[in-house]
Write a protein that holds these residues in place. Structure first.
Motif, PDB file in Angstrom:
ATOM      1  N   GLY A  39      11.949   4.473   7.645  1.00  0.00           N
ATOM      2  CA  GLY A  39      11.281   3.790   6.624  1.00  0.00           C
ATOM      3  C   GLY A  39      11.500   4.713   5.334  1.00  0.00           C
ATOM      4  N   MET A  40      10.210   5.247   4.848  1.00  0.00           N
ATOM      5  CA  MET A  40      10.133   5.954   3.755  1.00  0.00           C
ATOM      6  C   MET A  40      10.979   7.295   4.174  1.00  0.00           C
ATOM      7  SD  MET A  40       6.106   6.286   3.934  1.00  0.00           S
ATOM      8  CE  MET A  40       5.582   7.905   3.396  1.00  0.00           C
ATOM      9  N   SER A  41      11.212   8.187   2.920  1.00  0.00           N
ATOM     10  CA  SER A  41      11.723   9.494   3.120  1.00  0.00           C
ATOM     11  C   SER A  41      10.734  10.352   3.809  1.00  0.00           C
ATOM     12  CB  SER A  41      11.996   9.910   1.522  1.00  0.00           C
ATOM     13  OG  SER A  41      12.297  11.385   1.738  1.00  0.00           O
ATOM     14  N   ILE A  42      11.205  11.399   4.463  1.00  0.00           N
ATOM     15  CA  ILE A  42      10.592  12.413   5.328  1.00  0.00           C
ATOM     16  C   ILE A  42       9.564  13.315   4.275  1.00  0.00           C
ATOM     17  CG2 ILE A  42      10.728  14.298   6.697  1.00  0.00           C
ATOM     18  CD1 ILE A  42      11.243  11.817   8.139  1.00  0.00           C
ATOM     19  N   ASN A  43      10.357  13.336   2.997  1.00  0.00           N
ATOM     20  CA  ASN A  43       9.618  13.947   2.062  1.00  0.00           C
ATOM     21  C   ASN A  43       8.489  13.521   1.456  1.00  0.00           C
ATOM     22  OD1 ASN A  43      11.358  16.075   2.559  1.00  0.00           O
ATOM     23  ND2 ASN A  43      12.843  15.319   1.211  1.00  0.00           N
ATOM     24  N   ASP A  44       8.266  12.128   1.497  1.00  0.00           N
ATOM     25  CA  ASP A  44       7.285  11.287   1.054  1.00  0.00           C
ATOM     26  C   ASP A  44       6.164  11.245   2.181  1.00  0.00           C
ATOM     27  OD1 ASP A  44       5.704   9.752  -0.534  1.00  0.00           O
ATOM     28  OD2 ASP A  44       7.177   7.972  -0.303  1.00  0.00           O
ATOM     29  N   ASN A  45       4.954  11.494   1.384  1.00  0.00           N
ATOM     30  CA  ASN A  45       3.736  11.320   2.415  1.00  0.00           C
ATOM     31  C   ASN A  45       2.510  10.887   1.841  1.00  0.00           C
ATOM     32  OD1 ASN A  45       3.043  10.445   5.000  1.00  0.00           O
ATOM     33  ND2 ASN A  45       2.441  12.668   5.580  1.00  0.00           N
ATOM     34  N   ALA A  46       2.892  10.439   0.429  1.00  0.00           N
ATOM     35  CA  ALA A  46       1.468   9.985  -0.295  1.00  0.00           C
ATOM     36  C   ALA A  46       0.870   8.711   0.079  1.00  0.00           C
ATOM     37  CB  ALA A  46       2.181   9.788  -1.878  1.00  0.00           C
ATOM     38  N   ILE A  47      -0.297   8.892  -0.136  1.00  0.00           N
ATOM     39  CA  ILE A  47      -1.220   7.696   0.443  1.00  0.00           C
ATOM     40  C   ILE A  47      -1.410   6.778  -0.818  1.00  0.00           C
ATOM     41  CG2 ILE A  47      -3.510   7.023   1.255  1.00  0.00           C
ATOM     42  CD1 ILE A  47      -3.571   9.535   2.870  1.00  0.00           C
ATOM     43  N   ASN A  48      -1.150   5.629  -0.556  1.00  0.00           N
ATOM     44  CA  ASN A  48      -1.399   4.487  -1.779  1.00  0.00           C
ATOM     45  C   ASN A  48      -3.160   4.171  -1.615  1.00  0.00           C
ATOM     46  OD1 ASN A  48      -1.738   2.628  -3.483  1.00  0.00           O
ATOM     47  ND2 ASN A  48      -0.192   1.320  -2.911  1.00  0.00           N
ATOM     48  N   LEU A  49      -3.828   4.720  -2.217  1.00  0.00           N
ATOM     49  CA  LEU A  49      -5.362   4.539  -2.076  1.00  0.00           C
ATOM     50  C   LEU A  49      -5.649   3.356  -2.539  1.00  0.00           C
ATOM     51  CD1 LEU A  49      -7.045   8.002  -2.933  1.00  0.00           C
ATOM     52  CD2 LEU A  49      -6.394   6.967  -0.678  1.00  0.00           C
ATOM     53  N   ASN A  50      -4.958   2.715  -3.471  1.00  0.00           N
ATOM     54  CA  ASN A  50      -5.362   1.409  -3.952  1.00  0.00           C
ATOM     55  C   ASN A  50      -4.661   0.220  -3.065  1.00  0.00           C
ATOM     56  OD1 ASN A  50      -6.266   2.404  -6.386  1.00  0.00           O
ATOM     57  ND2 ASN A  50      -4.445   2.480  -7.281  1.00  0.00           N
ATOM     58  N   ALA A  51      -3.954   0.466  -2.111  1.00  0.00           N
ATOM     59  CA  ALA A  51      -3.420  -0.596  -1.330  1.00  0.00           C
ATOM     60  C   ALA A  51      -4.482  -1.270  -0.345  1.00  0.00           C
ATOM     61  CB  ALA A  51      -2.257   0.077  -0.330  1.00  0.00           C
ATOM     62  N   THR A  52      -5.697  -0.564  -0.075  1.00  0.00           N
ATOM     63  CA  THR A  52      -6.722  -1.109   0.598  1.00  0.00           C
ATOM     64  C   THR A  52      -7.836  -1.499   0.083  1.00  0.00           C
ATOM     65  OG1 THR A  52      -7.251   1.054   1.478  1.00  0.00           O
ATOM     66  CG2 THR A  52      -5.768  -0.075   2.832  1.00  0.00           C
ATOM     67  N   TRP A  53      -7.974  -1.000  -1.354  1.00  0.00           N
ATOM     68  CA  TRP A  53      -9.186  -1.394  -2.032  1.00  0.00           C
ATOM     69  C   TRP A  53      -9.544  -2.716  -2.336  1.00  0.00           C
ATOM     70  CZ3 TRP A  53     -13.623   0.933  -2.510  1.00  0.00           C
ATOM     71  CH2 TRP A  53     -14.548   0.828  -3.937  1.00  0.00           C
ATOM     72  N   GLY A  54     -10.721  -3.153  -2.230  1.00  0.00           N
ATOM     73  CA  GLY A  54     -10.702  -4.754  -2.423  1.00  0.00           C
ATOM     74  C   GLY A  54     -11.257  -4.785  -3.708  1.00  0.00           C
ATOM     75  N   GLY A  55     -11.878  -3.923  -4.510  1.00  0.00           N
ATOM     76  CA  GLY A  55     -12.225  -3.937  -5.749  1.00  0.00           C
ATOM     77  C   GLY A  55     -13.967  -3.715  -5.997  1.00  0.00           C
ATOM     78  N   THR A  56     -14.784  -3.548  -4.967  1.00  0.00           N
ATOM     79  CA  THR A  56     -15.948  -3.210  -4.950  1.00  0.00           C
ATOM     80  C   THR A  56     -16.495  -1.965  -4.109  1.00  0.00           C
ATOM     81  OG1 THR A  56     -16.856  -4.672  -3.527  1.00  0.00           O
ATOM     82  CG2 THR A  56     -16.644  -5.653  -5.539  1.00  0.00           C
ATOM     83  N   GLU A  57     -17.569  -1.529  -4.149  1.00  0.00           N
ATOM     84  CA  GLU A  57     -17.987  -0.445  -3.382  1.00  0.00           C
ATOM     85  C   GLU A  57     -18.029  -0.838  -1.748  1.00  0.00           C
ATOM     86  OE1 GLU A  57     -21.401   2.145  -4.124  1.00  0.00           O
ATOM     87  OE2 GLU A  57     -21.381   1.323  -6.088  1.00  0.00           O
ATOM     88  N   THR A  58     -18.236  -1.931  -1.489  1.00  0.00           N
ATOM     89  CA  THR A  58     -18.536  -2.684  -0.168  1.00  0.00           C
ATOM     90  C   THR A  58     -17.221  -3.251   0.242  1.00  0.00           C
ATOM     91  OG1 THR A  58     -19.764  -4.195  -0.764  1.00  0.00           O
ATOM     92  CG2 THR A  58     -20.840  -2.065  -0.221  1.00  0.00           C
ATOM     93  N   GLU A  59     -16.326  -3.709  -0.491  1.00  0.00           N
ATOM     94  CA  GLU A  59     -15.387  -4.597   0.081  1.00  0.00           C
ATOM     95  C   GLU A  59     -14.053  -3.862   0.139  1.00  0.00           C
ATOM     96  OE1 GLU A  59     -13.270  -8.201  -2.029  1.00  0.00           O
ATOM     97  OE2 GLU A  59     -15.362  -7.825  -2.474  1.00  0.00           O
ATOM     98  N   PHE A  60     -13.498  -3.928   1.323  1.00  0.00           N
ATOM     99  CA  PHE A  60     -12.142  -3.506   1.623  1.00  0.00           C
ATOM    100  C   PHE A  60     -11.341  -4.543   2.301  1.00  0.00           C
ATOM    101  CE2 PHE A  60     -14.717   0.185   1.680  1.00  0.00           C
ATOM    102  CZ  PHE A  60     -13.983   1.460   0.791  1.00  0.00           C
ATOM    103  N   ILE A  61     -10.029  -4.672   1.906  1.00  0.00           N
ATOM    104  CA  ILE A  61      -9.335  -5.271   2.564  1.00  0.00           C
ATOM    105  C   ILE A  61      -8.769  -5.117   3.839  1.00  0.00           C
ATOM    106  CG2 ILE A  61      -6.895  -6.620   2.357  1.00  0.00           C
ATOM    107  CD1 ILE A  61      -7.171  -6.115  -0.666  1.00  0.00           C
TER     108      ILE A  61
END
Length: 160
Positions: free
Chosen positions: A138-160
């Motif tokens: 999959g992704m490069s061995i050198n890449d291990n950044a986290i996409n924090l926006n990938a699971t954020w639903g938009g409010t304090e209590t809402e996650f996807i």
């Protein structure tokens, strides 16, 4: 002749693989080659991370390897991912992502984020085939950044 006799008493690879998949289906395993006590104590503090299985890959498998020893030593370590790495078992697929950034293990609080990024972000994907697994990178061995926006639903209590 002696090799045939020994082989007759060893578990078959397909049996080891099936036992592994049955035991760890839906679970995650951290494979490491030594982590600090501080890192483990932080891991245990994280919600649910105390339930993650951990295996020290420095321990060589026994003559009759357990299913997890067989998977780790025969199928995972040969890809030379930095350790520790996490393995998520979903159906007949192993999703693998290393837990290293800047030559140091990531903080255990990041593990939930990384698990939530499967199947989109991974370093290796092993899928059942023949007597073992097929491998997809999959992704490069050198890449291990986290996409924090990938699971954020938009409010304090809402996650996807």
């Amino acid at each position: 002749m002696i090799n045939k006799i020994i082989a007759a008493f060893r578990p078959k690879p397909t049996v080891l693989r099936e036992r592994f998949l049955q035991r760890y289906a839906g679970r995650a395993i951290i494979v490491h080659t030594g982590v600090s006590i501080g890192w483990v104590s932080e891991l245990i503090k994280e919600a649910g991370c105390g339930q993650l299985f951990r295996i020290d890959a420095r321990n060589q498998p026994s003559r009759r390897p357990t299913p997890i020893e067989w998977v780790v030593h025969q199928h995972l370590l040969k890809h030379h991912l930095p350790t520790p790495f996490i393995v998520k078992v979903i159906d007949e697929t192993l999703w693998i992502r290393h837990l290293v950034r800047n030559n140091m293990p990531v903080h255990p609080s990041e593990i939930h984020w990384m698990l939530s990024e499967f199947p989109d972000n991974y370093h290796l994907k092993l899928t059942v085939a023949g007597a073992g697994f097929t491998v997809e990178r999959g992704m490069s061995i050198n890449d291990n950044a986290i996409n924090l926006n990938a699971t954020w639903g938009g409010t304090e209590t809402e996650f996807i």
